[in-house]
Design an enzyme around this catalytic site. Sequence first.
Site, PDB file in Angstrom:
ATOM      1  N   GLY A   6       0.730  -5.460   0.760  1.00 21.78           N
ATOM      2  CA  GLY A   6      -0.351  -5.635  -0.212  1.00 21.78           C
ATOM      3  C   GLY A   6       0.162  -6.215  -1.529  1.00 21.78           C
ATOM      4  O   GLY A   6      -0.593  -6.882  -2.256  1.00 21.78           O
TER       5      GLY A   6
ATOM      6  N   ALA B 131       0.836  -1.205   0.000  1.00 19.09           N
ATOM      7  CA  ALA B 131       0.000   0.000   0.000  1.00 19.09           C
ATOM      8  C   ALA B 131       0.868   1.252   0.000  1.00 19.09           C
ATOM      9  O   ALA B 131       2.001   1.233   0.491  1.00 19.09           O
ATOM     10  CB  ALA B 131      -0.876  -0.001   1.240  1.00 19.09           C
TER      11      ALA B 131
ATOM     12  N   GLU C 186       0.111  -9.818  -0.938  1.00 21.33           N
ATOM     13  CA  GLU C 186      -1.293 -10.252  -0.853  1.00 21.33           C
ATOM     14  C   GLU C 186      -1.895 -10.370  -2.258  1.00 21.33           C
ATOM     15  O   GLU C 186      -2.637 -11.321  -2.552  1.00 21.33           O
ATOM     16  CB  GLU C 186      -2.089  -9.285   0.026  1.00 21.33           C
ATOM     17  CG  GLU C 186      -1.652  -9.399   1.492  1.00 21.33           C
ATOM     18  CD  GLU C 186      -2.305  -8.381   2.406  1.00 21.33           C
ATOM     19  OE1 GLU C 186      -2.808  -8.749   3.458  1.00 21.33           O
ATOM     20  OE2 GLU C 186      -2.284  -7.192   2.053  1.00 21.33           O
TER      21      GLU C 186
ATOM     22  N   GLU D  37       3.912  -5.501   7.498  1.00 24.61           N
ATOM     23  CA  GLU D  37       2.942  -4.545   8.058  1.00 24.61           C
ATOM     24  C   GLU D  37       3.168  -4.233   9.537  1.00 24.61           C
ATOM     25  O   GLU D  37       2.956  -3.099   9.968  1.00 24.61           O
ATOM     26  CB  GLU D  37       1.511  -5.064   7.864  1.00 24.61           C
ATOM     27  CG  GLU D  37       0.946  -4.852   6.468  1.00 24.61           C
ATOM     28  CD  GLU D  37       1.289  -5.969   5.486  1.00 24.61           C
ATOM     29  OE1 GLU D  37       2.230  -6.730   5.758  1.00 24.61           O
ATOM     30  OE2 GLU D  37       0.598  -6.076   4.458  1.00 24.61           O
TER      31      GLU D  37
HETATM   32  C1  LIG Z   1      -5.723   1.701  -1.908  1.00 28.92           C
HETATM   33  C2  LIG Z   1      -5.446   0.820  -0.756  1.00 28.92           C
HETATM   34  C3  LIG Z   1      -4.646  -0.389  -1.105  1.00 28.92           C
HETATM   35  C4  LIG Z   1      -4.445  -1.264   0.074  1.00 28.92           C
HETATM   36  C5  LIG Z   1      -3.546  -2.416  -0.216  1.00 28.92           C
HETATM   37  C6  LIG Z   1      -3.467  -3.419   0.908  1.00 28.92           C
HETATM   38  C7  LIG Z   1      -2.732  -2.941   2.108  1.00 28.92           C
HETATM   39  C8  LIG Z   1      -1.628  -3.486   2.540  1.00 28.92           C
HETATM   40  C9  LIG Z   1      -0.817  -2.918   3.635  1.00 28.92           C
HETATM   41  C10 LIG Z   1       0.582  -2.628   3.148  1.00 28.92           C
HETATM   42  O1  LIG Z   1       0.991  -2.993   2.074  1.00 28.92           O
HETATM   43  S1  LIG Z   1       1.569  -1.750   4.193  1.00 28.92           S
HETATM   44  C11 LIG Z   1       3.023  -1.464   3.240  1.00 28.92           C
HETATM   45  C12 LIG Z   1       3.927  -2.633   3.293  1.00 28.92           C
HETATM   46  N1  LIG Z   1       5.132  -2.321   2.598  1.00 28.92           N
HETATM   47  C13 LIG Z   1       6.224  -1.874   3.189  1.00 28.92           C
HETATM   48  O2  LIG Z   1       6.291  -1.729   4.379  1.00 28.92           O
HETATM   49  C14 LIG Z   1       7.395  -1.583   2.288  1.00 28.92           C
HETATM   50  C15 LIG Z   1       8.115  -0.366   2.759  1.00 28.92           C
HETATM   51  N2  LIG Z   1       9.217  -0.068   1.870  1.00 28.92           N
HETATM   52  C16 LIG Z   1      10.405  -0.693   1.953  1.00 28.92           C
HETATM   53  O3  LIG Z   1      10.620  -1.593   2.709  1.00 28.92           O
HETATM   54  C17 LIG Z   1      11.480  -0.172   1.055  1.00 28.92           C
HETATM   55  O4  LIG Z   1      11.174   1.133   0.698  1.00 28.92           O
HETATM   56  C18 LIG Z   1      11.660  -1.022  -0.230  1.00 28.92           C
HETATM   57  C19 LIG Z   1      10.366  -1.181  -0.983  1.00 28.92           C
HETATM   58  C20 LIG Z   1      12.236  -2.390   0.139  1.00 28.92           C
HETATM   59  C21 LIG Z   1      12.664  -0.297  -1.182  1.00 28.92           C
HETATM   60  O5  LIG Z   1      13.816  -0.036  -0.466  1.00 28.92           O
HETATM   61  P1  LIG Z   1      14.968   0.858  -1.106  1.00 28.92           P
HETATM   62  O6  LIG Z   1      16.051   0.952  -0.090  1.00 28.92           O
HETATM   63  O7  LIG Z   1      15.291   0.362  -2.457  1.00 28.92           O
HETATM   64  O8  LIG Z   1      14.322   2.278  -1.334  1.00 28.92           O
HETATM   65  P2  LIG Z   1      13.690   3.307  -0.288  1.00 28.92           P
HETATM   66  O9  LIG Z   1      14.575   4.521  -0.242  1.00 28.92           O
HETATM   67  O10 LIG Z   1      13.351   2.666   0.987  1.00 28.92           O
HETATM   68  O11 LIG Z   1      12.317   3.672  -1.009  1.00 28.92           O
HETATM   69  C22 LIG Z   1      12.312   4.385  -2.228  1.00 28.92           C
HETATM   70  C23 LIG Z   1      11.190   5.396  -2.166  1.00 28.92           C
HETATM   71  O12 LIG Z   1       9.957   4.685  -2.133  1.00 28.92           O
HETATM   72  C24 LIG Z   1       9.166   5.111  -1.015  1.00 28.92           C
HETATM   73  N3  LIG Z   1       8.361   3.971  -0.576  1.00 28.92           N
HETATM   74  C25 LIG Z   1       8.784   2.725  -0.352  1.00 28.92           C
HETATM   75  N4  LIG Z   1       7.772   1.933  -0.012  1.00 28.92           N
HETATM   76  C26 LIG Z   1       6.669   2.719  -0.052  1.00 28.92           C
HETATM   77  C27 LIG Z   1       5.284   2.480   0.173  1.00 28.92           C
HETATM   78  N5  LIG Z   1       4.824   1.248   0.497  1.00 28.92           N
HETATM   79  N6  LIG Z   1       4.438   3.510   0.082  1.00 28.92           N
HETATM   80  C28 LIG Z   1       4.855   4.745  -0.271  1.00 28.92           C
HETATM   81  N7  LIG Z   1       6.165   5.027  -0.515  1.00 28.92           N
HETATM   82  C29 LIG Z   1       7.038   4.027  -0.418  1.00 28.92           C
HETATM   83  C30 LIG Z   1      10.197   5.535   0.008  1.00 28.92           C
HETATM   84  O13 LIG Z   1       9.648   6.398   0.967  1.00 28.92           O
HETATM   85  C31 LIG Z   1      11.201   6.232  -0.892  1.00 28.92           C
HETATM   86  O14 LIG Z   1      10.636   7.484  -1.228  1.00 28.92           O
HETATM   87  P3  LIG Z   1      11.530   8.770  -1.353  1.00 28.92           P
HETATM   88  O15 LIG Z   1      10.590   9.869  -1.722  1.00 28.92           O
HETATM   89  O16 LIG Z   1      12.563   8.457  -2.395  1.00 28.92           O
HETATM   90  O17 LIG Z   1      12.127   8.966  -0.004  1.00 28.92           O
END
Ligand SMILES: CCCCCC/C=C/CC(=O)SCCNC(=O)CCNC(=O)[C@H](O)C(C)(C)COP(=O)(O)OP(=O)(O)OC[C@H]1O[C@@H](n2cnc3c(N)ncnc32)[C@H](O)[C@@H]1OP(=O)(O)O
Length: 528
Positions: free
Chosen positions: A99, A60, A102, A122
């Site tokens: 997600g 998400a 999922e 999560e």
């Molecule tokens: C409409 C509703 C839909 C609902 C769907 C169902 C719900 C499910 C719940 C979830 O999915 S909760 C989210 C779970 N995911 C995470 O926790 C992943 C978090 N991210 C990471 O672990 C890392 O970012 C990564 C994906 C492994 C990538 O790591 P890397 O070191 O390569 O890059 P980063 O510098 O960490 O990230 C780059 C950039 O992307 C932004 N970002 C990463 N993940 C997300 C995200 N899930 N949502 C929004 N933004 C995300 C991060 O903040 C960086 O942004 P920036 O602007 O460059 O700082």
Amino acid sequence: AEYLRLPHSLALIRLRNPPVNALSLAVVNGIREGLQKAMSDHTIKAIVVCGANDKFCAGADISSFSRSSPGISFGVVVDEIQRYEKPVVAAIRGVALGGGLELALGCHYRIAHAEARVGLPEVALGILPGARGTQLLPRLIGVPMSLDLITSGRPVGADEALKLGILDVVINSDPVEEAVKFSQEILDKPLEPRRLLNKSVPSLPNMDSIFSEAFAKVQKQYPGFLAPETSIQALQAAVNLPYKLGIKEEEKLALYLQKSGQARALQYVFFAESSVHKQSPPSVASWQTASPQPISSVGVLGLGTMGRGIAMCFAKAGIPVVAVESDPKQLEIAKKAVTSMLEREASKMQQSGRAWTKPTLTFSSSADMLCESGRFGQKTGKGWYQYDKPLGRVHRPDPWLSEFLSQYRETHHLESRSISQEEILERCLYSLINEGFRILGEGIAASPEQIDIIYLSGYGWPRYRGGPMFYAATVGLPVVLEKLQKYYTQNPDVPQLEPSDYLKKLAAHGNPPPKDWQSLAGPPGSKL
Ligand SMILES: CCCCCC/C=C/CC(=O)SCCNC(=O)CCNC(=O)[C@H](O)C(C)(C)COP(=O)(O)OP(=O)(O)OC[C@H]1O[C@@H](n2cnc3c(N)ncnc32)[C@H](O)[C@@H]1OP(=O)(O)O
């Protein structure tokens, strides 16, 4: 998400939302529209789902959590995919997290590149995998491994995921090309065995003890965190209830976590951590222009080798030092060591003909006074309390202490009054927060996020409270200001309680979120 018709009667749905293909509402709608198109087109026989830019999906969109309820409606999409009558194959590169995984669990098959990582992280954001994750994963890989992965949030590499049964195929080539070939091979295979929602969770004879051990483990490993325990409850629902009721329980528990302050705090920490890596000191600060700040006195906590050395440095520079050491033995050793160091220093200076001004080195006397009365705390069964026995842990108030304190008050002309837990908490925390505002205003700290991350990583501040500056926003800046004003009026001799101008400026805007503070308060001063 993009929809493409491929040769061999295949459709491709590609998630596109840089940088990590997070599931925004638009992406979810795009996936759904693509699937419906493919289902209603009788020339399409199978669908491949993938992500653009070498990433499947990081789950998400965390930045939009405060605006929507993540997970809940997406669960419906995950169920729809499973029920489709055409095979849907997930082609995973990079990450399939939250997600994103999922979505892949909803697909009938999962093919991944060997360097891909999958997981349900999560809990780190204070929520649980609420789009069927807690109900589908145990049906696929069993309860013990699901407990491990969901309560820790740890992602696993493709090889481990293949062994666990999360993935069906792992390859070293392009997963989309592989998924296209694979889809043609499985066209005639029945889909029913691939629908996780119609399977039951593999049963084990000792399920009760597996769950009670899991509860005990997370309470020890993540004390105070709500999400790991709540995730276990959702997994219990997967075991004890049919799918239809299990997903209702998952939804209920997910909502409870989303509404908890912990989820908001942990999501703030996610972005705070990533922003502090990018921030440099405030523009006004530079090593070239920084001038030393006057230091009128210094406090040193702990008089081990380091503490003694630090106390000595300041004492030698003629700066008054107050040093506190709670271990009486260590205190004795330190007093002797510091005194002899000072004497050596004095005689060196006298020999060299330089003048020696005796520095002010004050040791806090309160703990001394108790120790001098033989009260060494738990180990002697007496200290600020009396204990059930030496080394005992059961404590109760001691009349001796009341007498001691009343003499102390008399000597220092202090008036006795009772102080509530609330006042203790507020005076300690709000003065700390006030100092945070002060250093933001002075340009010494680059952002509230930096202060918070220092407290989380260096001072044991609970991650699920988001750090002191985030906490201030949770309480409300006008409340913090009002309380500081009240305590400062009552204690004008405590400068830490005098509300900082920076806090006053921000509170005039109501309770803006930390990310807006700097733009609202104007450029910082230039103390550095
Ligand atoms: C409409 C509703 C839909 C609902 C769907 C169902 C719900 C499910 C719940 C979830 O999915 S909760 C989210 C779970 N995911 C995470 O926790 C992943 C978090 N991210 C990471 O672990 C890392 O970012 C990564 C994906 C492994 C990538 O790591 P890397 O070191 O390569 O890059 P980063 O510098 O960490 O990230 C780059 C950039 O992307 C932004 N970002 C990463 N993940 C997300 C995200 N899930 N949502 C929004 N933004 C995300 C991060 O903040 C960086 O942004 P920036 O602007 O460059 O700082």
